[in-house]
Design a protein around this motif. Structure first.
Motif, PDB file in Angstrom:
ATOM      1  N   SER A 289     -30.007  -9.742  -5.989  1.00 49.98           N
ATOM      2  CA  SER A 289     -31.034 -10.622  -5.414  1.00 49.98           C
ATOM      3  C   SER A 289     -30.752 -12.094  -5.700  1.00 49.98           C
ATOM      4  CB  SER A 289     -32.419 -10.221  -5.911  1.00 49.98           C
ATOM      5  OG  SER A 289     -32.429 -10.205  -7.296  1.00 49.98           O
ATOM      6  N   LYS A 290     -29.929 -12.364  -6.704  1.00 52.27           N
ATOM      7  CA  LYS A 290     -29.633 -13.774  -7.035  1.00 52.27           C
ATOM      8  C   LYS A 290     -28.622 -14.389  -6.064  1.00 52.27           C
ATOM      9  CE  LYS A 290     -31.008 -14.141 -11.776  1.00 52.27           C
ATOM     10  NZ  LYS A 290     -30.691 -13.352 -12.955  1.00 52.27           N
ATOM     11  N   ASN A 291     -27.766 -13.537  -5.494  1.00 53.65           N
ATOM     12  CA  ASN A 291     -26.732 -14.066  -4.605  1.00 53.65           C
ATOM     13  C   ASN A 291     -27.332 -14.439  -3.251  1.00 53.65           C
ATOM     14  OD1 ASN A 291     -24.600 -14.552  -2.946  1.00 53.65           O
ATOM     15  ND2 ASN A 291     -23.368 -12.830  -3.669  1.00 53.65           N
ATOM     16  N   GLN A 292     -27.411 -15.744  -2.980  1.00 55.89           N
ATOM     17  CA  GLN A 292     -28.097 -16.182  -1.750  1.00 55.89           C
ATOM     18  C   GLN A 292     -27.136 -16.523  -0.619  1.00 55.89           C
ATOM     19  OE1 GLN A 292     -31.281 -15.997  -1.390  1.00 55.89           O
ATOM     20  NE2 GLN A 292     -31.777 -15.532  -3.508  1.00 55.89           N
ATOM     21  N   THR A 293     -25.840 -16.396  -0.852  1.00 56.95           N
ATOM     22  CA  THR A 293     -24.914 -16.932   0.140  1.00 56.95           C
ATOM     23  C   THR A 293     -24.578 -15.959   1.273  1.00 56.95           C
ATOM     24  OG1 THR A 293     -23.129 -16.229  -1.288  1.00 56.95           O
ATOM     25  CG2 THR A 293     -23.797 -18.546  -1.460  1.00 56.95           C
ATOM     26  N   LYS A 294     -24.662 -14.654   0.990  1.00 50.90           N
ATOM     27  CA  LYS A 294     -24.209 -13.687   1.999  1.00 50.90           C
ATOM     28  C   LYS A 294     -25.372 -12.965   2.657  1.00 50.90           C
ATOM     29  CE  LYS A 294     -20.197 -12.209  -0.708  1.00 50.90           C
ATOM     30  NZ  LYS A 294     -19.559 -10.974  -1.213  1.00 50.90           N
ATOM     31  N   LYS A 295     -25.101 -12.357   3.815  1.00 51.13           N
ATOM     32  CA  LYS A 295     -26.051 -11.414   4.423  1.00 51.13           C
ATOM     33  C   LYS A 295     -26.164 -10.222   3.479  1.00 51.13           C
ATOM     34  CE  LYS A 295     -26.530 -10.500   8.876  1.00 51.13           C
ATOM     35  NZ  LYS A 295     -26.416 -10.013  10.237  1.00 51.13           N
ATOM     36  N   LYS A 296     -27.385  -9.613   3.408  1.00 50.77           N
ATOM     37  CA  LYS A 296     -27.557  -8.549   2.412  1.00 50.77           C
ATOM     38  C   LYS A 296     -28.161  -7.292   3.007  1.00 50.77           C
ATOM     39  CE  LYS A 296     -29.331 -11.621  -0.897  1.00 50.77           C
ATOM     40  NZ  LYS A 296     -30.127 -11.687  -2.096  1.00 50.77           N
ATOM     41  N   ILE A 297     -27.733  -6.155   2.492  1.00 50.60           N
ATOM     42  CA  ILE A 297     -28.372  -4.896   2.881  1.00 50.60           C
ATOM     43  C   ILE A 297     -28.527  -4.001   1.646  1.00 50.60           C
ATOM     44  CG2 ILE A 297     -26.162  -3.816   3.606  1.00 50.60           C
ATOM     45  CD1 ILE A 297     -27.873  -2.359   5.817  1.00 50.60           C
ATOM     46  N   ILE A 298     -29.709  -3.428   1.518  1.00 48.30           N
ATOM     47  CA  ILE A 298     -29.948  -2.447   0.448  1.00 48.30           C
ATOM     48  C   ILE A 298     -29.875  -1.064   1.091  1.00 48.30           C
ATOM     49  CG2 ILE A 298     -31.622  -1.573  -1.239  1.00 48.30           C
ATOM     50  CD1 ILE A 298     -32.822  -4.399  -1.368  1.00 48.30           C
ATOM     51  N   VAL A 299     -29.085  -0.168   0.497  1.00 47.65           N
ATOM     52  CA  VAL A 299     -28.916   1.177   1.066  1.00 47.65           C
ATOM     53  C   VAL A 299     -29.267   2.224   0.010  1.00 47.65           C
ATOM     54  CG1 VAL A 299     -27.311   2.789   2.173  1.00 47.65           C
ATOM     55  CG2 VAL A 299     -27.040   0.338   2.556  1.00 47.65           C
ATOM     56  N   ARG A 300     -30.048   3.200   0.415  1.00 44.38           N
ATOM     57  CA  ARG A 300     -30.294   4.359  -0.443  1.00 44.38           C
ATOM     58  C   ARG A 300     -29.982   5.619   0.365  1.00 44.38           C
ATOM     59  NH1 ARG A 300     -30.136   0.770  -3.429  1.00 44.38           N
ATOM     60  NH2 ARG A 300     -31.627   0.122  -5.042  1.00 44.38           N
ATOM     61  N   LEU A 301     -29.672   6.709  -0.344  1.00 37.85           N
ATOM     62  CA  LEU A 301     -29.230   7.931   0.336  1.00 37.85           C
ATOM     63  C   LEU A 301     -30.260   9.047   0.241  1.00 37.85           C
ATOM     64  CD1 LEU A 301     -25.549   7.963  -1.013  1.00 37.85           C
ATOM     65  CD2 LEU A 301     -26.275   7.356   1.309  1.00 37.85           C
ATOM     66  N   LEU A 302     -30.384   9.794   1.333  1.00 37.66           N
ATOM     67  CA  LEU A 302     -31.167  11.029   1.338  1.00 37.66           C
ATOM     68  C   LEU A 302     -30.187  12.159   1.650  1.00 37.66           C
ATOM     69  CD1 LEU A 302     -34.188   9.943   3.617  1.00 37.66           C
ATOM     70  CD2 LEU A 302     -33.957   9.670   1.142  1.00 37.66           C
TER      71      LEU A 302
END
Ligand code: 6MZ
Length: 352
Positions: free
Chosen positions: A141-154
Motif C-alpha cells: 500500500s505504500k508504493n504509489q508509483t505503479k498500477k496495483k491489483i490485489i488478488v486472492r484465490l478460491l
C-alpha cells in the motif's frame, strides 16, 4: 477511455480457465495440433463459436482443459488473466480455479496450485504491482508509483468430484492459506452431482475458517437450491432459476449474489437482459456484485458488464460507481484489504 474502464472495479466471480485470452488458447491449440495431439481445425471451430448453451459450455471447458493443463501453461494463463483484469482497472480480484490432478504429467492438485501461485508471482512488472498475500499488504500500500491489483484465490470443487476429492481440495486450501487462498467455490455442470456429496467438505471448509461461495440455481432444482441457501454460504453465483420460496430465503438471509449478466444470457439461462433478476435485486438494495464468470468463453470484460447494466437498466455514473464500491463489502479477504480498497474508492470519488 470509456468511463467504465477507468473506474476501479472488484471482480469476485472469475474462473481461471474460462478467462483465458482467445489468442493464447488458439496458440496453445495450434502447438498441440502441430504435435498431432488434437485436430486444430475442430478446436478452432469450437473456440470461435459465439453462442453456446450451458451444456455446450461444459463441453468447451473439457476441451480447454486439454490444451491448458500443464504446469507451464497454468503459470502463463494465470499471469495473463491477472494482467488483463488489471488493465481494465480491476483493483481486487478473487480468482477461482479447480485444482487438477493428472498423473500422466506428474501433476497433483498441489502442484497445479503452485503453478497458479507462480503465475501470480510473475505478474509484477515495471508498471504493475500485485499483492496476493496478507503479509506484504503494508509494503504494497505504500508504493504509489505503479498500477496495483490485489488478488486472492478460491479453490473450486467440480460437481463431478467425490466427497473424498472435495475434501482433498479443502485440505489443500487450508495448507495454502499463506499463499493467498481464502475460500472454496462449488462449480461445474449443474446437472451433475448431488449436494449431499459436497456438503461434508463445504461444512468442514467453513468450520476451518474458509469462506464459501456456491454456484446456485443455474438450472431449476428447488430441493438443492433451498439446501444451498439454508447452508448460508458467504455468497452465491447466478441465482437464475429461483422459485418464490427461494427468493424469499435469499432475501431473508441477505446472501450476496454474484451477477454474471453476459454469461446468463449467452447460456440462455435467462432469456434476455431486460428480464434479468439484477433489476429487482438492485431496486431492493439486495447485496449484489457484477462479475464476468468467464471473460474468454463469453467474450466479455468487467467494464463491459458495467456498460451493459448502464444501457439495459439506465444506471448513471454515480449509481455505477456506488455499485462498484459496494462490492468491497462482499469480498472474502479481511478488514485490512477492505480498508485498502476503501482508500482506493475514496480517492477515485474525488475525480468523478
Ligand atoms: C458452473 C462453471 C461456469 O476451474 O478450470 N465453471 N461452473 N457454471 C459456470 N457458468 C457458465 N463457468 C466455469 O475453470 C473452468 C471451470 O470452472 C467451472 C467449470 O467447472 C469449468 O470446468 P477452472 O480454472
Amino acid at each position: 477511455m470509456e468511463w467504465w474502464v477507468s473506474v476501479p472495479k472488484v471482480e469476485l466471480h472469475a474462473h481461471l480457465n474460462g478467462s483465458i485470452r482467445n489468442s493464447t488458447l488458439l496458440e496453445l491449440a495450434r502447438e498441440l495440433g502441430d504435435k498431432g495431439t488434437i485436430v486444430f481445425s475442430d478446436f478452432e471451430h469450437v473456440i470461435r463459436k459465439n453462442d453456446r448453451t450451458l451444456r455446450e459450455v461444459f463441453k468447451l471447458f473439457d476441451l480447454i482443459h486439454v490444451v491448458t493443463t500443464d504446469h507451464k501453461t497454468i503459470t502463463r494463463i494465470t499471469k495473463e488473466v491477472v494482467e488483463d483484469f488489471a488493465a481494465e482497472n480491476v483493483v481486487y480480484l478473487e480468482l477461482r480455479t479447480t485444482p487438477k490432478r493428472n498423473d500422466s504429467i506428474g501433476m497433483s492438485k498441489r502442484s497445479y496450485m503452485e503453478a497458479v501461485v507462480d503465475g501470480l508471482r510473475s505478474v509484477s512488472s515495471s508498471n504493475l504491482d500485485i499483492n496476493f498475500s496478507c503479509d506484504d499488504l503494508e509494503k504494497f500500500s505504500k508504493n504509489q508509483t505503479k498500477k496495483k491489483i490485489i488478488v486472492r484465490l478460491l479453490l473450486s470443487i467440480d460437481r463431478r468430484e467425490s466427497t473424498a476429492s472435495a475434501m482433498e481440495t479443502v485440505n489443500l486450501a487450508l495448507e495454502m492459506k499463506d499463499m493467498g487462498v481464502i475460500g472454496i467455490d462449488l462449480s461445474g455442470n449443474p446437472t451433475v452431482g448431488e449436494w449431499a456429496t459436497f456438503f461434508p467438505a463445504l461444512k468442514f471448509a467453513r468450520e476451518q475458517g474458509l469462506s464459501v461461495t456456491l454456484h446456485c440455481g443455474e438450472v431449476p432444482n428447488s430441493v438443492e437450491i433451498q439446501a444451498m441457501l439454508d447452508f448460508l454460504p458467504g455468497r452465491i453465483g447466478h441465482a437464475c432459476c429461483f422459485q418464490d420460496e427461494e427468493w424469499r430465503k435469499l432475501r431473508s438471509y441477505k446472501i450476496p449474489v454474484e451477477i454474471c449478466l453476459t454469461s446468463n444470457i449467452r447460456t440462455e439461462t435467462i432469456s434476455s437482459v431486460d428480464v434479468h433478476h439484477f433489476a429487482d435485486l438492485y431496486k431492493e438494495n439486495h447485496p449484489i456484485v457484477l462479475c464476468t464468470d468467464d471473460t474468454g468463453v463469453f467474450s466479455t470484460s468487467l467494464s463491459n458488464e458495467y456498460a451493459l447494466v448502464s444501457s439495459a437498466f439506465g444506471l448513471g455514473k454515480m449509481e455505477l460507481f456506488e455499485l462498484a464500491r459496494k462490492a468491497v463489502d462482499f469480498i472474502f479477504a479481511g478488514n485490512e484489504v477492505k480498508m485498502e480498497l476503501m482508500k482506493v474508492y475514496e480517492s477515485a470519488a474525488t475525480t468523478l
